[in-house]
Design an enzyme around this catalytic site. Structure first.
Site: not given
Length: 346
Positions: A48-49, A91, A237
């Site tokens: 993630r990230g 995502r 993000d």
């Protein structure tokens, strides 16, 4: 061609990811041998990230191309379009995902033999990963000038080495400050519901010897009121063309509290996180995740049966609440719309 960092390892035929769901107490790895397995790892938050997701997707695209090359009865480009779509669907908020996939797609030169295309794609994915490390270190160099020796910083979620290919964005700024000889204390929001602050950020900071104090999310305002915080630094993000920032849920609350207490609120992110096609934060898609993330903590149910749940993974902080945006190309300050446009040649 091989590539290895804490977050990921490319072997040439597979991508090995540290399983961030298990950290900090268990260090496990997930090996992805296909683009579908990479997509599942992104969706399930093994990785993630935003920057880390982008690089992971790039390697996933390479695995998809290797698979497409073996399918004799299917058109290579048609298969690759499906690979793109599967990876892109994982995502929706993190723009680095789409940035990396678009870059990989542009790398496909149909005038070349398939073996040459595969080699080009592998080189490009490694280039994306290596660039991310250099960019993060440059962000750190720029950002550390904003932190005074002896200051206390609050951060939310995890924008460190684990959220990137290596070094980190928000934590990269803190890391660079420490490397320059400054003494920095960091207050870490636990970051419910996924506890990235408690599990990942606190672990990363302790590993590099930074004084770290963990707090629950609802303590941030009181800690600020007590005068314990000198600056707030978070990652991003997606950043809109006007400077609005989508980041982990809870970031907006921290920004409002920072504004109330006169504390500078900084965002650290590569320019690849800026989406100039998005006019403002209202246009940024916000991912909603499983209700179980809220009703359960590490598999233990903490909420009553039948309760309704709302679980957005991100929120949007308006540009008016942001003191500066730290990028590899320098520190952006208001007016963000004009300065972001200049950054992209507008």
């Amino acid at each position: 061609m091989n590539f290895k960092t804490l977050t990921m390892q490319w072997t040439g035929n597979s991508l090995i990811l540290v399983d961030q769901r298990k950290l900090p107490h268990v260090v496990n790895y997930v090996e992805c041998k296909s683009y579908a397995e990479v997509a599942r790892a992104i969706k399930d938050m093994v990785v993630r990230g935003a920057p880390a997701i982008g690089a992971t997707a790039a390697f996933g695209y390479v695995l998809g191309a290797k698979e497409a090359a073996t399918l004799k009865n299917q058109n290579f480009i048609d298969v690759m379009k499906n690979v793109y779509d599967v990876l892109a669907s994982t995502r929706p908020t993190a723009v680095n995902l789409f940035w990396a996939l678009n870059r990989m797609e542009k790398c496909v030169d149909l005038s070349k033999a398939v073996d040459e295309i595969l080699e080009d794609l592998e080189k490009e994915a490694i280039k994306i990963a290596e660039e991310d490390i250099r960019i993060n270190k440059t962000i750190g160099t720029h950002g550390q000038t904003l932190l005074k020796d002896g200051c206390a910083v609050l951060t939310h979620c995890n924008a460190g080495a684990l959220a990137t290919v290596d070094y980190g964005t928000a934590l990269g700024v803190i890391r660079a400050a420490v490397e320059s000889g400054k003494k920095i204390k960091v207050y870490v929001d636990e970051t419910r519901p996924y506890l990235q602050g408690a599990r990942l950020t606190a672990w990363e900071l302790l590993e590099i010897g930074v004084e770290t104090i963990l707090i629950t999310d609802n303590m941030a305002g009181w800690v600020m009121k007590q005068g314990k915080i000198d600056a707030v630094i978070v990652g991003a993000d997606r950043i809109a063309a006007n400077g609005d920032v989508a980041n982990k849920i809870g970031t907006y609350s921290v920004a409002v509290l920072s504004n109330q207490h006169g504390i500078p609120f900084y965002v650290a992110a590569p320019t690849s996180t800026i989406d100039i096609k998005i006019k403002n934060g209202s246009e940024i898609p916000i991912e909603e995740r499983s209700h179980d993330e809220v009703t359960h903590v590490h598999g233990v149910k903490v909420a009553p049966d039948g309760v309704a749940v709302y679980n957005p993974a991100f929120d949007v902080t308006e540009h008016q609440l942001i003191t500066a945006i730290i990028t590899e190309k320098g520190i952006l300050r208001p007016p963000y719309k004009e300065n972001i446009a200049k950054l992209f040649g507008g």
